[in-house]
Design a protein around this motif. Sequence first.
Motif, short mmCIF file in Angstrom:
data_model
loop_
_atom_site.label_atom_id
_atom_site.label_comp_id
_atom_site.label_asym_id
_atom_site.label_seq_id
_atom_site.Cartn_x
_atom_site.Cartn_y
_atom_site.Cartn_z
N VAL A 17 0.83 -1.20 0.00
CA VAL A 17 0.00 0.00 0.00
C VAL A 17 0.87 1.26 0.00
O VAL A 17 0.62 2.20 -0.75
N CYS A 18 1.91 1.28 0.82
CA CYS A 18 2.78 2.45 0.89
C CYS A 18 3.51 2.69 -0.43
O CYS A 18 3.57 3.83 -0.91
N SER A 20 2.68 1.60 -3.47
CA SER A 20 1.75 1.96 -4.54
C SER A 20 1.23 3.39 -4.38
O SER A 20 1.05 4.10 -5.38
N THR A 21 1.02 3.84 -3.15
CA THR A 21 0.62 5.23 -2.93
C THR A 21 1.72 6.18 -3.35
O THR A 21 1.46 7.20 -4.00
N TRP A 22 2.95 5.87 -3.01
CA TRP A 22 4.08 6.71 -3.40
C TRP A 22 4.19 6.79 -4.92
O TRP A 22 4.37 7.88 -5.48
#
Length: 96
Positions: A17-18, A20-22
């Motif tokens: 999640v981290c 892909s968000t970045w």
Amino acid sequence: MFLSNYRGWVVVASLIVCISTWIAVERTKLGIYPRVATENPVLVQAFGINVPRMITLIHAFGVVRTRSRFCHAARWSASLTFFTSRRCIMRCWASS
């Protein structure tokens, strides 16, 4: 150090999640437009983007996402009290 299977999957999912968000914020138009709009909204409006609507939708999405995640987590763990308001936790406990 020993991690159970559940905790291992939680760590892996959090990293996914981290990252892909970045990537979404740094490499796509979805992340570039809001960053440029905060610096120079006139330029973004020249591209035909409604800046006030975009900023409003981004903030609304963040508020809804944060509230639903923290209230959902509060049902399962009382240790999240320092992240959320007591009112949110009380509503979540009352609704479950």
